[in-house]
Write a protein that holds these residues in place. Sequence first.
Motif, mmCIF file in Angstrom:
data_model
loop_
_atom_site.group_PDB
_atom_site.id
_atom_site.type_symbol
_atom_site.label_atom_id
_atom_site.label_comp_id
_atom_site.label_asym_id
_atom_site.label_seq_id
_atom_site.Cartn_x
_atom_site.Cartn_y
_atom_site.Cartn_z
ATOM 1 N N ASN A 171 -103.700 -33.749 -65.748
ATOM 2 C CA ASN A 171 -104.535 -34.411 -65.173
ATOM 3 C C ASN A 171 -103.926 -35.775 -64.653
ATOM 4 O O ASN A 171 -103.933 -36.523 -65.173
ATOM 5 N N SER A 172 -103.519 -35.750 -63.268
ATOM 6 C CA SER A 172 -102.999 -37.084 -62.661
ATOM 7 C C SER A 172 -103.905 -37.137 -61.366
ATOM 8 O O SER A 172 -104.373 -36.394 -60.776
ATOM 9 N N THR A 173 -103.966 -38.277 -60.936
ATOM 10 C CA THR A 173 -104.464 -38.907 -59.717
ATOM 11 C C THR A 173 -103.548 -39.372 -58.699
ATOM 12 O O THR A 173 -102.893 -40.448 -59.334
ATOM 13 N N ARG A 174 -103.622 -39.081 -57.377
ATOM 14 C CA ARG A 174 -102.657 -39.774 -56.591
ATOM 15 C C ARG A 174 -103.431 -40.906 -55.796
ATOM 16 O O ARG A 174 -104.786 -40.658 -55.270
ATOM 17 N N PHE A 175 -103.050 -42.229 -55.889
ATOM 18 C CA PHE A 175 -103.608 -43.325 -55.053
ATOM 19 C C PHE A 175 -102.820 -43.324 -53.846
ATOM 20 O O PHE A 175 -101.526 -43.434 -54.004
ATOM 21 N N ILE A 176 -103.271 -43.813 -52.687
ATOM 22 C CA ILE A 176 -102.532 -44.632 -51.543
ATOM 23 C C ILE A 176 -102.786 -46.030 -51.213
ATOM 24 O O ILE A 176 -103.963 -46.494 -51.405
ATOM 25 N N GLY A 177 -101.950 -46.762 -50.780
ATOM 26 C CA GLY A 177 -101.882 -47.983 -50.264
ATOM 27 C C GLY A 177 -102.063 -47.886 -48.818
ATOM 28 O O GLY A 177 -101.291 -46.989 -48.305
ATOM 29 N N LEU A 178 -103.136 -48.562 -48.028
ATOM 30 C CA LEU A 178 -103.268 -48.523 -46.634
ATOM 31 C C LEU A 178 -103.193 -49.946 -46.014
ATOM 32 O O LEU A 178 -103.590 -50.892 -46.669
ATOM 33 N N GLU A 179 -102.170 -50.040 -44.976
ATOM 34 C CA GLU A 179 -102.057 -51.507 -44.175
ATOM 35 C C GLU A 179 -102.127 -51.179 -42.729
ATOM 36 O O GLU A 179 -101.919 -49.935 -42.160
ATOM 37 N N ARG B 17 -105.996 -25.580 -52.887
ATOM 38 C CA ARG B 17 -106.777 -25.916 -54.098
ATOM 39 C C ARG B 17 -105.749 -26.190 -54.887
ATOM 40 O O ARG B 17 -104.613 -25.527 -55.236
ATOM 41 N N PRO B 18 -105.876 -27.376 -56.342
ATOM 42 C CA PRO B 18 -105.073 -27.464 -57.126
ATOM 43 C C PRO B 18 -104.709 -26.089 -57.930
ATOM 44 O O PRO B 18 -105.824 -25.322 -58.156
ATOM 45 N N ALA B 19 -103.689 -25.425 -58.428
ATOM 46 C CA ALA B 19 -103.382 -24.748 -59.351
ATOM 47 C C ALA B 19 -103.853 -25.207 -60.668
ATOM 48 O O ALA B 19 -103.676 -24.193 -61.408
ATOM 49 N N ARG B 20 -103.810 -26.355 -60.842
ATOM 50 C CA ARG B 20 -104.392 -26.982 -62.151
ATOM 51 C C ARG B 20 -103.375 -26.834 -63.133
ATOM 52 O O ARG B 20 -103.674 -27.096 -64.473
ATOM 53 N N THR B 21 -102.136 -26.580 -62.865
ATOM 54 C CA THR B 21 -101.043 -26.794 -63.599
ATOM 55 C C THR B 21 -100.147 -27.911 -63.784
ATOM 56 O O THR B 21 -99.237 -28.154 -64.309
ATOM 57 N N GLY B 22 -100.706 -28.946 -62.779
ATOM 58 C CA GLY B 22 -99.786 -30.202 -62.596
ATOM 59 C C GLY B 22 -100.059 -30.506 -60.944
ATOM 60 O O GLY B 22 -100.261 -29.979 -59.896
ATOM 61 N N LEU B 23 -99.817 -31.836 -60.756
ATOM 62 C CA LEU B 23 -99.775 -32.496 -59.321
ATOM 63 C C LEU B 23 -98.803 -31.837 -58.389
ATOM 64 O O LEU B 23 -97.823 -31.772 -58.885
ATOM 65 N N GLY B 24 -99.344 -31.411 -57.508
ATOM 66 C CA GLY B 24 -98.396 -30.960 -56.313
ATOM 67 C C GLY B 24 -98.187 -29.412 -56.669
ATOM 68 O O GLY B 24 -97.622 -28.568 -55.767
ATOM 69 N N MET B 25 -99.077 -28.727 -57.391
ATOM 70 C CA MET B 25 -98.994 -27.070 -57.449
ATOM 71 C C MET B 25 -100.187 -26.863 -56.869
ATOM 72 O O MET B 25 -101.280 -27.233 -57.420
ATOM 73 N N TYR B 26 -100.070 -25.789 -55.926
ATOM 74 C CA TYR B 26 -101.428 -25.252 -55.269
ATOM 75 C C TYR B 26 -101.569 -23.740 -55.354
ATOM 76 O O TYR B 26 -100.775 -23.186 -55.308
ATOM 77 N N ILE B 27 -103.169 -23.274 -55.279
ATOM 78 C CA ILE B 27 -103.207 -22.017 -54.802
ATOM 79 C C ILE B 27 -103.755 -22.252 -53.239
ATOM 80 O O ILE B 27 -104.283 -23.140 -52.839
ATOM 81 N N PHE B 28 -103.640 -21.079 -52.605
ATOM 82 C CA PHE B 28 -103.937 -20.888 -51.252
ATOM 83 C C PHE B 28 -105.076 -19.893 -51.099
ATOM 84 O O PHE B 28 -104.808 -18.561 -51.280
ATOM 85 N N PHE B 29 -106.009 -20.314 -50.276
ATOM 86 C CA PHE B 29 -106.932 -19.221 -49.986
ATOM 87 C C PHE B 29 -106.910 -18.812 -48.366
ATOM 88 O O PHE B 29 -106.406 -19.688 -47.680
ATOM 89 N N PHE B 30 -106.549 -17.570 -48.242
ATOM 90 C CA PHE B 30 -106.459 -16.825 -46.677
ATOM 91 C C PHE B 30 -107.666 -16.264 -46.377
ATOM 92 O O PHE B 30 -108.046 -15.271 -46.909
ATOM 93 N N ASP B 31 -108.232 -16.466 -45.327
ATOM 94 C CA ASP B 31 -109.243 -15.650 -44.450
ATOM 95 C C ASP B 31 -108.550 -15.011 -43.307
ATOM 96 O O ASP B 31 -108.002 -15.759 -42.660
ATOM 97 N N LEU B 32 -108.633 -13.676 -43.209
ATOM 98 C CA LEU B 32 -107.832 -12.944 -42.246
ATOM 99 C C LEU B 32 -109.198 -12.226 -41.488
ATOM 100 O O LEU B 32 -110.347 -12.073 -42.084
ATOM 101 N N GLU B 33 -108.758 -12.169 -40.029
ATOM 102 C CA GLU B 33 -109.873 -11.489 -39.160
ATOM 103 C C GLU B 33 -109.632 -10.031 -39.074
ATOM 104 O O GLU B 33 -108.679 -9.547 -39.173
ATOM 105 N N GLY B 34 -110.762 -9.326 -39.544
ATOM 106 C CA GLY B 34 -110.562 -7.747 -39.673
ATOM 107 C C GLY B 34 -110.703 -7.590 -41.111
ATOM 108 O O GLY B 34 -110.586 -8.136 -42.011
#
Lengths: 276, 276
Positions: free
Chosen positions: A171-179, B226-243
Amino acid sequence: MRKVGYLGPQGTYCEEIVLYLYKNNEAALIPYNGIDAAIRAVALGETDECIVPVENSLEGSVNITLDTIAHDVALYITKEIVLPVRHNLLGKQGCQEVTTIVSHPQALAQCRKTLAILYPQAKLKPVESTAEAARIVAGSDGLYAAIGSLKAAEIYGLAVLAPDIHDHQANSTRFIGLEPQAAACVQGKSKTTFVCQINGERPGSLYNILAEFASREVNLTRIESRPARTGLGMYIFFFDLEGSLAAPNIAEAVSAVKAKCLWYKNFGSYPIVYVI
Amino acid sequence: MRKVGYLGPQGTYCEEIVLYLYKNNEAALIPYNGIDAAIRAVALGETDECIVPVENSLEGSVNITLDTIAHDVALYITKEIVLPVRHNLLGKQGCQEVTTIVSHPQALAQCRKTLAILYPQAKLKPVESTAEAARIVAGSDGLYAAIGSLKAAEIYGLAVLAPDIHDHQANSTRFIGLEPQAAACVQGKSKTTFVCQINGERPGSLYNILAEFASREVNLTRIESRPARTGLGMYIFFFDLEGSLAAPNIAEAVSAVKAKCLWYKNFGSYPIVYVI
């Protein structure tokens, strides 16, 4: 003296960051009671910089941060700070029973499963910030508990009822600095961020954007869609790229993408700071 | 009799949907006090179906819905319902002053700018649902107001202090129906949804996934990380397709994507219902 705004009140994780960055009274630290208020204060010239959360590894993006920098102000991201998050359940000394647990909605979400096991009967109640939650508990009848940092426990004189109650350890949080100005010279590990609106009615338009990165071997570390606010199914996309605009392949890829977009806004390149 | 769960209590926008779908007492309608509780009840066999919000055109995804269907249950999306949202400020009859405005966090966010003009001094306070907000105001001292539907005003005997207070007129919410089995035969306007985890360490991996859609002329209507919940920078992707998956090009693209993913979960194909 430099003025730095952050999401307050005292005792938030955001305060931990500003104290880490500005250790020796190098800046006047000003708490704001909302993320958008902290960001707008920079745009209005009330402060020189603000530090706000942008993403958590469990709960995802902080939408108000993304929406405000995309739609409401013209600021640059000048640094990114990564903080490992450790949540604790805080209550009054000698507290025997907990009927209600208060905290920021993201903190409640990050501890949902652990709390369902430890306190299955307790009601979860969202409030403005983790520090505000600690303040409420300090003034309560003893049946309330808050999710917050050890710093918040110290400030508000609370006991730790249960340590490390976050559902996932990663569980980590990313923060940003804005200028108002982009970071002048970015060295070391860095990122570049921009937001754009693609013509979603043309099939393959996102694919054509990603092609500009893939063909130049630019690594995309994150893509995040947010509503364009013009109707359901219309999106803007935030892109985080590894490296800075000083690298020719990144500068070229970003120019090529800009030419293909309906709307585009650059937040510049910035260094990454890891808090240990 | 068919049992249909929804996000309660009485008077939520979600209740408006189930009343629209099941007009003539065709189903027992069961309110739940949280989105995840309504979803889990279907997985546990307590109900046959649930209707929950998944996306708003201003505020974006409802994260608890996406995270619960991705990580915690095995259900299919069997319908999508699009509802135009109209927010009103509700208070007690003869109310002169408003010090605090309560509502669901998304409703507060959707009216933030309008309220800052109409009631610059009022505090915004998040609660569980728009209907819960109306209930609180009905039992308050008259200084509280709630954001909610006209239906909620009717149920809780409140007056409309200000109509149509949403910041943008293009405000709609998408709801989904979830069931243990996929929709049998999907005709008319339809969508297909799946979620997957891509190997983010390989540059261009998202690009390679989108290539499978682009080369088969499959229109992607939405991509959401959305976060994969395994660490910062790891994601899962939801895809909506037409049809629907009944179309060979969609079935082929989905199979090709599945073969490239670290993890994959299909929510099936489903029809779209527009509420007017």
